[in-house]
Design a protein around this motif. Structure first.
Motif, mmCIF file in Angstrom:
data_model
loop_
_atom_site.group_PDB
_atom_site.id
_atom_site.type_symbol
_atom_site.label_atom_id
_atom_site.label_comp_id
_atom_site.label_asym_id
_atom_site.label_seq_id
_atom_site.Cartn_x
_atom_site.Cartn_y
_atom_site.Cartn_z
ATOM 1 N N ALA A 150 0.987 -1.270 -0.038
ATOM 2 C CA ALA A 150 0.020 0.100 0.063
ATOM 3 C C ALA A 150 0.780 1.294 0.201
ATOM 4 O O ALA A 150 0.539 2.226 -0.657
ATOM 5 C CB ALA A 150 -1.049 -0.021 1.314
ATOM 6 N N VAL A 151 2.023 1.420 0.602
ATOM 7 C CA VAL A 151 2.920 2.538 0.910
ATOM 8 C C VAL A 151 3.658 2.671 -0.346
ATOM 9 O O VAL A 151 3.824 3.673 -0.721
ATOM 10 C CB VAL A 151 3.845 2.174 2.004
ATOM 11 C CG1 VAL A 151 4.853 3.347 1.917
ATOM 12 C CG2 VAL A 151 3.050 2.325 3.410
ATOM 13 N N ALA A 153 2.512 1.610 -3.480
ATOM 14 C CA ALA A 153 1.760 2.104 -4.417
ATOM 15 C C ALA A 153 1.463 3.646 -4.086
ATOM 16 O O ALA A 153 1.298 4.523 -5.247
ATOM 17 C CB ALA A 153 0.356 1.398 -4.352
ATOM 18 N N THR A 154 1.286 3.942 -3.157
ATOM 19 C CA THR A 154 1.047 5.439 -2.700
ATOM 20 C C THR A 154 2.185 6.271 -3.131
ATOM 21 O O THR A 154 2.126 7.325 -3.652
ATOM 22 C CB THR A 154 0.735 5.755 -1.069
ATOM 23 O OG1 THR A 154 -0.456 4.828 -0.954
ATOM 24 C CG2 THR A 154 0.357 7.103 -1.004
ATOM 25 N N PHE A 155 3.453 5.931 -2.716
ATOM 26 C CA PHE A 155 4.555 6.543 -3.233
ATOM 27 C C PHE A 155 4.916 6.603 -4.892
ATOM 28 O O PHE A 155 5.247 7.604 -5.195
ATOM 29 C CB PHE A 155 6.012 5.807 -2.532
ATOM 30 C CG PHE A 155 7.235 6.187 -2.932
ATOM 31 C CD1 PHE A 155 7.525 7.506 -2.269
ATOM 32 C CD2 PHE A 155 8.169 5.695 -3.954
ATOM 33 C CE1 PHE A 155 8.797 8.180 -2.775
ATOM 34 C CE2 PHE A 155 9.262 6.200 -4.157
ATOM 35 C CZ PHE A 155 9.759 7.273 -3.500
ATOM 36 N N CYS A 157 2.434 6.572 -7.100
ATOM 37 C CA CYS A 157 1.431 7.586 -7.446
ATOM 38 C C CYS A 157 1.881 8.962 -7.404
ATOM 39 O O CYS A 157 1.816 9.932 -8.106
ATOM 40 C CB CYS A 157 -0.011 7.397 -6.698
ATOM 41 S SG CYS A 157 -0.725 6.173 -7.332
ATOM 42 N N ARG A 158 2.640 9.420 -5.958
ATOM 43 C CA ARG A 158 3.066 10.734 -5.908
ATOM 44 C C ARG A 158 4.191 11.223 -6.746
ATOM 45 O O ARG A 158 4.568 12.001 -7.020
ATOM 46 C CB ARG A 158 3.322 10.713 -4.415
ATOM 47 C CG ARG A 158 2.023 10.725 -3.444
ATOM 48 C CD ARG A 158 2.482 11.212 -2.107
ATOM 49 N NE ARG A 158 1.083 11.149 -1.265
ATOM 50 C CZ ARG A 158 1.308 11.247 0.127
ATOM 51 N NH1 ARG A 158 2.432 11.585 0.713
ATOM 52 N NH2 ARG A 158 -0.044 11.365 0.738
#
Length: 161
Positions: A150-151, A153-155, A157-158
């Motif tokens: 999850a982390v 994927a978020t990283f 995307c940013r």
């Protein structure tokens, strides 16, 4: 003096030797009955069944508070009982003899019967003591991998925006 082997047809039949003293051979009963002292129930087993299996079959069907059967014995009035060891085959000793189980209540102080409830509790304690750390570790690793994905994927995307 030389002995010749006797052929099956040469065997003398009882009562034909003129003496007539020998009784006819007893037929082998294919079924043996064992009386359970704990429940009063009569169990039937095939001839040749070991005492260990008979005890296993009887004890697993007893009520929870009933005393467990420790061994099987053949009894007859005014005779010494014949006890069967665990690997002994159950046998019929003839007229007047009957098979029954012996419990710790029958001979207090001599035998110490294991209590099924205590054994069951010990098993569950052993099971949980040894398996819960593994399950906890497996769930912990699964949680860590899920959070890491999850982390990540978020990283990603940013970074891409």
């Amino acid at each position: 003096m030389e002995r010749l082997a006797q052929q099956p047809g040469d065997a003398q039949q009882p009562g034909k030797d003129g003496g007539g003293n020998s009784p006819p051979p007893q037929p082998v009963r294919p079924i043996l009955e064992v009386t359970c002292r704990s429940s009063g129930k009569v169990w039937r087993f095939a001839a040749g069944t070991t005492a260990r299996y008979a005890l296993h079959a009887i004890n697993r069907k007893l009520e929870p508070r009933a005393p467990l059967a420790l061994h099987v014995e053949a009894i007859r009035d005014s005779e010494e009982p014949v006890s069967f060891g665990p690997s002994a085959a159950l046998a019929d000793y003839g007229h007047g003899w009957r098979l029954q189980t012996v419990t710790a209540q029958d001979v207090p102080g001599i035998h110490h019967a294991p209590h099924a409830e205590r054994q069951r509790r010990q098993f569950f304690l052993y099971f949980f003591k040894n398996s819960l750390p593994s399950v906890d570790l497996a769930f912990g690793k699964g949680f860590a991998v899920t959070v890491a994905l999850a982390v990540t994927a978020t990283f990603l995307c940013r970074v891409s925006n």
